[in-house]
Design an enzyme around this catalytic site. Sequence first.
Site, PDB file in Angstrom:
ATOM      1  N   CYS A 237      36.069  45.528  41.454  1.00  0.00           N
ATOM      2  CA  CYS A 237      36.331  44.875  40.176  1.00  0.00           C
ATOM      3  C   CYS A 237      37.445  45.638  39.368  1.00  0.00           C
ATOM      4  O   CYS A 237      38.520  46.113  40.045  1.00  0.00           O
ATOM      5  CB  CYS A 237      34.890  45.344  39.832  1.00  0.00           C
ATOM      6  SG  CYS A 237      34.267  46.979  39.548  1.00  0.00           S
ATOM      7  N   GLY A 238      36.873  45.837  38.182  1.00  0.00           N
ATOM      8  CA  GLY A 238      38.144  46.554  37.480  1.00  0.00           C
ATOM      9  C   GLY A 238      37.993  48.104  37.581  1.00  0.00           C
ATOM     10  O   GLY A 238      39.264  48.866  37.807  1.00  0.00           O
TER      11      GLY A 238
END
Length: 286
Positions: A237-238
């Site tokens: 993800c981030g």
Amino acid sequence: MRIVSALVTVPWLAERLASPALSPLPLRVLQCIRNSRQESAHIPGAVFFNLQECSDKSSQYRNMLPPAQQFESYVGDLGVDNNTHVVVYDGMDRGLFSAARVWWMFRVFGHPKVSVLNGGLVKWCELGHPVTEEIPQVEKAKFSATYNPSLVRDFDFVEKNLTQKSVQMVDSRSANVFNGEADPSSKPDVGHMPGAINVPLGRIVDYETKIVKSPEKLQEMFTASGVDLARPLVATCGSGVTACGVALAAHLCGKEDVPVYDGSWSEWSKRAPPENIICGTHEKQG
């Protein structure tokens, strides 16, 4: 055989908090927050687990796993020992976010006795249960961590996988960020790894009810997204937080071995060459 369920309901928790004898293990409830901002309202008896505090302070990347000794000390101060059934949940902003990360962290450090409260504080309040702003005093405990490397992947593994293609990379960021369509002034690190599959966290949770979808619906979601749960996959993800929601969703479908790329896009966007950063149908230009 599972020691505890990965997901528990609000009625289940309320019943056991009211009658502790119903639980074969001592319970510790943790409200999960992402930064130094201290939330106030919480489930009575719950204490706060701060992701920012329980992370590797020496790393240049966000939310990286802390050293085992730091994790031991942090959760021990929260009253968690190796016999504790830990129930984690998110606050009023959403049904699932940081709690999935904390669930994964406990498993990484050898503690499978951890569950996520389905719907979090939102569902707890919706069902009429009380909250408090009183911070409980808990007795410190001794927690011994046993690191499980099978649940963690690093930059080198992901980079090699671009050639080997041995695992599916599943990215939980929103579609506009994944595709490089978000406003770069607010989301400067947009794009994705070559070959990554996008399964946004918002598809795992029904945000009208704040409840994680059923295993059947999750299986349908993975299949429709092009994810084959019979094959290995790594969640990303981030900054390694919402990726844990993908790992949790796969776990609920019976795939309990999903690791997370801890550095995620926070690291990849800074270390990967331009040709390995895809924005829409175009490679990011260096």
